[in-house]
Design an enzyme around this catalytic site. Sequence first.
Site, PDB file in Angstrom:
ATOM      1  N   LYS A 122     -12.959  82.440 -37.253  1.00 35.32           N
ATOM      2  CA  LYS A 122     -13.365  81.119 -37.719  1.00 35.32           C
ATOM      3  C   LYS A 122     -12.533  80.689 -38.934  1.00 35.32           C
ATOM      4  CE  LYS A 122     -18.170  81.709 -36.056  1.00 35.32           C
ATOM      5  NZ  LYS A 122     -19.605  81.725 -36.470  1.00 35.32           N
ATOM      6  N   TYR A 141     -20.744  74.853 -29.122  1.00 35.98           N
ATOM      7  CA  TYR A 141     -22.069  75.148 -29.694  1.00 35.98           C
ATOM      8  C   TYR A 141     -23.175  74.253 -29.133  1.00 35.98           C
ATOM      9  CZ  TYR A 141     -20.241  78.423 -33.228  1.00 35.98           C
ATOM     10  OH  TYR A 141     -19.695  79.504 -33.880  1.00 35.98           O
ATOM     11  N   ASN A 161     -19.777  83.487 -41.200  1.00 35.35           N
ATOM     12  CA  ASN A 161     -19.694  84.881 -40.766  1.00 35.35           C
ATOM     13  C   ASN A 161     -18.382  85.280 -40.075  1.00 35.35           C
ATOM     14  OD1 ASN A 161     -20.229  83.483 -38.461  1.00 35.35           O
ATOM     15  ND2 ASN A 161     -22.204  84.435 -38.035  1.00 35.35           N
ATOM     16  N   HIS A 192     -16.643  84.678 -34.271  1.00 32.60           N
ATOM     17  CA  HIS A 192     -17.544  84.430 -33.144  1.00 32.60           C
ATOM     18  C   HIS A 192     -17.222  85.471 -32.082  1.00 32.60           C
ATOM     19  CE1 HIS A 192     -19.593  82.522 -29.784  1.00 32.60           C
ATOM     20  NE2 HIS A 192     -18.514  82.806 -29.081  1.00 32.60           N
ATOM     21  N   GLU A 196     -17.205  80.212 -22.230  1.00 32.58           N
ATOM     22  CA  GLU A 196     -16.391  80.015 -23.422  1.00 32.58           C
ATOM     23  C   GLU A 196     -14.904  80.230 -23.149  1.00 32.58           C
ATOM     24  OE1 GLU A 196     -19.804  81.314 -26.695  1.00 32.58           O
ATOM     25  OE2 GLU A 196     -18.165  82.694 -26.259  1.00 32.58           O
TER      26      GLU A 196
END
Length: 167
Positions: free
Chosen positions: A10, A50, A122, A125, A136
């Site tokens: 990310k 998402y 975080n 992913h 995905e």
Amino acid sequence: MNEATLVIIKPDGLKKSLTGNILTRLSETKLKIIGSKIVKVGEELAHKHYHHLKNQAFYPELIKYITGRLHGDNRVMVLVYWGTGAISKVRMIAGATNPEEADPVSIRGAYGRILTTGLYENVVHASSDVEEASREIRLWFEPEEIVYELYPTKEVKAEQKTKRVWE
Ligand code: UDP
Ligand code: MG
């Protein structure tokens, strides 16, 4: 069973120059990287990725995060890992969603944080099951960008389409 999983480093991972560290950690799995690229994440891709979280209170902040608006940099690195138990192996090294609850030696435990807004920043992913991985990977990659033929493909005529080429 051999399976594929999608990993996204990310925007915070890129901003903090953690790409090398993260790839080193993931290499402990001995899985094969069969696709990788840097992607500029726009609104549409972010919402598609998402979409199942759209009713969550943190969703607007999550979209800001993955599109890079929190870090002033809209790049992410996306990778497809392939091999035995790929999904759980990667999730294990990634660690729990909440960086505070994540094992300190996991990627999220070591490098993640909780923002004052409550968002879990975080770093990575990782797909959570076979269906999510399939959705995905097909969202982020074209068939020819992956070295294995993971999913069925079809040929379509794309004569009307324009594309940008080097001048
Ligand atoms: N997230 C968050 N707060 C939550 C749950 C999720 O900020 O209570 C963010 C976090 O960045 C997470 C992402 O939304 O990685 C997607 O959530 P998901 O439940 O799918 O967790 P993941 O599969 O990434 O562990
Ligand atoms: Mg998830």
